[in-house]
Design a protein around this motif. Structure first.
Motif, PDB file in Angstrom:
ATOM      1  N   TYR A 170     -12.345  62.661  45.468  1.00  0.00           N
ATOM      2  CA  TYR A 170     -11.515  62.667  44.269  1.00  0.00           C
ATOM      3  C   TYR A 170     -12.346  62.897  43.012  1.00  0.00           C
ATOM      4  CZ  TYR A 170      -7.211  61.290  46.567  1.00  0.00           C
ATOM      5  OH  TYR A 170      -6.086  61.261  47.340  1.00  0.00           O
ATOM      6  N   TYR A 206     -12.398  66.644  42.433  1.00  0.00           N
ATOM      7  CA  TYR A 206     -11.150  67.144  41.857  1.00  0.00           C
ATOM      8  C   TYR A 206     -10.947  66.639  40.437  1.00  0.00           C
ATOM      9  CZ  TYR A 206     -10.065  68.760  46.523  1.00  0.00           C
ATOM     10  OH  TYR A 206     -10.103  69.403  47.716  1.00  0.00           O
ATOM     11  N   SER A 252      -5.812  65.117  38.651  1.00  0.00           N
ATOM     12  CA  SER A 252      -5.725  63.684  38.900  1.00  0.00           C
ATOM     13  C   SER A 252      -5.241  63.437  40.332  1.00  0.00           C
ATOM     14  CB  SER A 252      -4.754  63.031  37.913  1.00  0.00           C
ATOM     15  OG  SER A 252      -3.437  63.473  38.161  1.00  0.00           O
ATOM     16  N   LYS A 253      -5.356  62.206  40.753  1.00  0.00           N
ATOM     17  CA  LYS A 253      -4.903  61.825  42.088  1.00  0.00           C
ATOM     18  C   LYS A 253      -3.384  61.997  42.204  1.00  0.00           C
ATOM     19  CE  LYS A 253      -6.831  58.225  44.119  1.00  0.00           C
ATOM     20  NZ  LYS A 253      -7.137  56.856  44.597  1.00  0.00           N
ATOM     21  N   LYS A 259     -13.209  59.285  50.342  1.00  0.00           N
ATOM     22  CA  LYS A 259     -12.752  58.682  49.087  1.00  0.00           C
ATOM     23  C   LYS A 259     -13.444  59.295  47.876  1.00  0.00           C
ATOM     24  CE  LYS A 259     -11.914  54.234  51.183  1.00  0.00           C
ATOM     25  NZ  LYS A 259     -12.328  52.838  51.244  1.00  0.00           N
ATOM     26  N   TYR A 274      -8.131  62.018  52.531  1.00  0.00           N
ATOM     27  CA  TYR A 274      -8.643  61.782  51.179  1.00  0.00           C
ATOM     28  C   TYR A 274      -8.596  60.336  50.724  1.00  0.00           C
ATOM     29  CZ  TYR A 274      -8.901  66.767  50.785  1.00  0.00           C
ATOM     30  OH  TYR A 274      -9.228  68.074  50.985  1.00  0.00           O
ATOM     31  N   GLU A 275      -7.801  59.495  51.340  1.00  0.00           N
ATOM     32  CA  GLU A 275      -7.767  58.093  50.930  1.00  0.00           C
ATOM     33  C   GLU A 275      -8.679  57.229  51.791  1.00  0.00           C
ATOM     34  OE1 GLU A 275      -6.227  56.743  48.329  1.00  0.00           O
ATOM     35  OE2 GLU A 275      -5.291  58.609  47.713  1.00  0.00           O
TER      36      GLU A 275
END
Length: 73
Positions: free
Chosen positions: A42, A45, A51-52, A39, A34-35
């Motif tokens: 997010y 979500y 939130s992250k 990317k 996910y990072e």
């Protein structure tokens, strides 16, 4: 789960080793997926209200719960 099972099988397999490998591998996979790779996921979500920080906290808390359960067994 699969990577944790594989890592615990490469060392002497026990349920505690599985819990430890899950605790270490799951956040690393979360970071890579996910990072680095997705990317823009997010935004999906965030639209759902997560939130992250919540997602990272949820990942770490699930890992800790699995580690505690495997430590008890």
């Amino acid at each position: 789960m699969i990577f944790s099972l594989l890592a615990s099988c490469l060392s002497s397999f026990s349920i505690e080793n599985f819990g430890l490998s899950f605790l270490l591998i799951s956040p690393v996979l979360h970071y890579f997926i996910y990072e680095l790779r997705f990317k823009n996921e997010y935004y999906f979500y965030a639209n759902l209200g997560f939130s992250k920080i919540f997602l990272w906290g949820f990942t770490v808390s699930i890992c800790m719960i699995v580690k505690i359960i495997t430590g008890i067994l």
